[in-house]
Design a protein around this motif. Structure first.
Motif, mmCIF file in Angstrom:
data_model
loop_
_atom_site.group_PDB
_atom_site.id
_atom_site.type_symbol
_atom_site.label_atom_id
_atom_site.label_comp_id
_atom_site.label_asym_id
_atom_site.label_seq_id
_atom_site.Cartn_x
_atom_site.Cartn_y
_atom_site.Cartn_z
ATOM 1 N N ASP A 77 1.029 -1.315 0.272
ATOM 2 C CA ASP A 77 0.268 -0.028 -0.101
ATOM 3 C C ASP A 77 0.566 1.075 -0.041
ATOM 4 O OD1 ASP A 77 -1.741 -1.367 0.455
ATOM 5 O OD2 ASP A 77 -3.034 -0.566 1.936
ATOM 6 N N ASP A 89 -7.515 -1.107 -1.279
ATOM 7 C CA ASP A 89 -8.010 -2.413 -0.930
ATOM 8 C C ASP A 89 -9.042 -2.662 -2.649
ATOM 9 O OD1 ASP A 89 -6.187 -4.145 -0.302
ATOM 10 O OD2 ASP A 89 -7.123 -4.115 1.600
ATOM 11 N N LYS A 90 -9.814 -1.298 -2.635
ATOM 12 C CA LYS A 90 -11.258 -1.619 -3.531
ATOM 13 C C LYS A 90 -10.976 -1.393 -5.106
ATOM 14 C CE LYS A 90 -14.371 1.034 -0.556
ATOM 15 N NZ LYS A 90 -15.201 2.531 -0.443
ATOM 16 N N VAL A 91 -10.025 -0.898 -5.331
ATOM 17 C CA VAL A 91 -9.368 -0.538 -6.717
ATOM 18 C C VAL A 91 -8.552 -2.307 -6.745
ATOM 19 C CG1 VAL A 91 -7.431 -0.180 -8.460
ATOM 20 C CG2 VAL A 91 -8.390 1.624 -6.702
ATOM 21 N N ILE A 109 -4.701 7.986 -3.795
ATOM 22 C CA ILE A 109 -5.881 7.347 -3.432
ATOM 23 C C ILE A 109 -5.403 7.113 -2.140
ATOM 24 C CG2 ILE A 109 -6.150 4.743 -3.912
ATOM 25 C CD1 ILE A 109 -4.580 5.067 -6.741
ATOM 26 N N GLU A 155 -7.974 2.911 2.249
ATOM 27 C CA GLU A 155 -8.920 2.293 2.014
ATOM 28 C C GLU A 155 -9.379 1.964 0.892
ATOM 29 O OE1 GLU A 155 -10.628 6.551 2.792
ATOM 30 O OE2 GLU A 155 -9.010 4.869 3.635
ATOM 31 N N ASP A 156 -8.750 2.843 -0.047
ATOM 32 C CA ASP A 156 -9.435 3.156 -1.780
ATOM 33 C C ASP A 156 -8.258 1.939 -2.339
ATOM 34 O OD1 ASP A 156 -11.333 4.598 -1.022
ATOM 35 O OD2 ASP A 156 -10.973 6.216 -1.994
#
Length: 139
Positions: free
Chosen positions: A94, A111-113, A105, A108-109
């Motif tokens: 990350d 992992d979404k991506v 980014i 938390e975003d």
């Protein structure tokens, strides 16, 4: 239709036999356009046309139409390799991803991506049929 990918050990000769295909290719870093930005080569191929993707260049091929497109691809090595750009980038930690994207980014975003990226180079036929408003054919 192929997602953004590269072949680290081979040049690809892509010939369209029928239909229409749009391609984009990014050559190596330092190849700039007239505005001093990274050069991106856009090509619209029709039957009998071809393009070349040099070894290591990011590229994609997309059939934008609902009709079939038939192509032939020849690579300069039996062991051409394939790199799925988005999947490989988001395999990193990350902190590396955040730094790479200029902290744009949020943690938390990431992992979404990461979980939204397809793990295959080719878009599935079902997705294409859905786009064109057609039902999946059953055998």
């Amino acid at each position: 239709m192929a997602y953004l990918h590269l072949h680290p050990r081979a040049t690809e000769l892509f010939v369209l036999n029928s239909g229409r295909v749009l391609t984009q290719m990014v050559p190596e870093v330092g190849v700039l356009d007239s505005e001093g930005k990274q050069r991106v080569i856009h090509t619209e191929l029709g039957p009998g046309m071809m393009t070349i993707f040099p070894a290591g260049s990011f590229h994609t091929q997309v059939n934008p139409d609902c009709g079939p497109a038939n192509f032939t691809a020849a690579l300069s090595s039996e062991d051409f390799g394939i790199g799925l750009v988005a999947e490989q980038v988001f395999s990193l930690g990350d902190d590396v991803i955040a730094a790479t994207f200029g902290q744009s980014i949020a943690g938390e975003d990431i992992d979404k991506v990461r979980h939204a990226i397809p793990g295959e180079v080719v878009i599935k036929v079902e997705e294409c049929l859905s786009k064109c408003g057609k039902q999946k054919r059953h055998a």
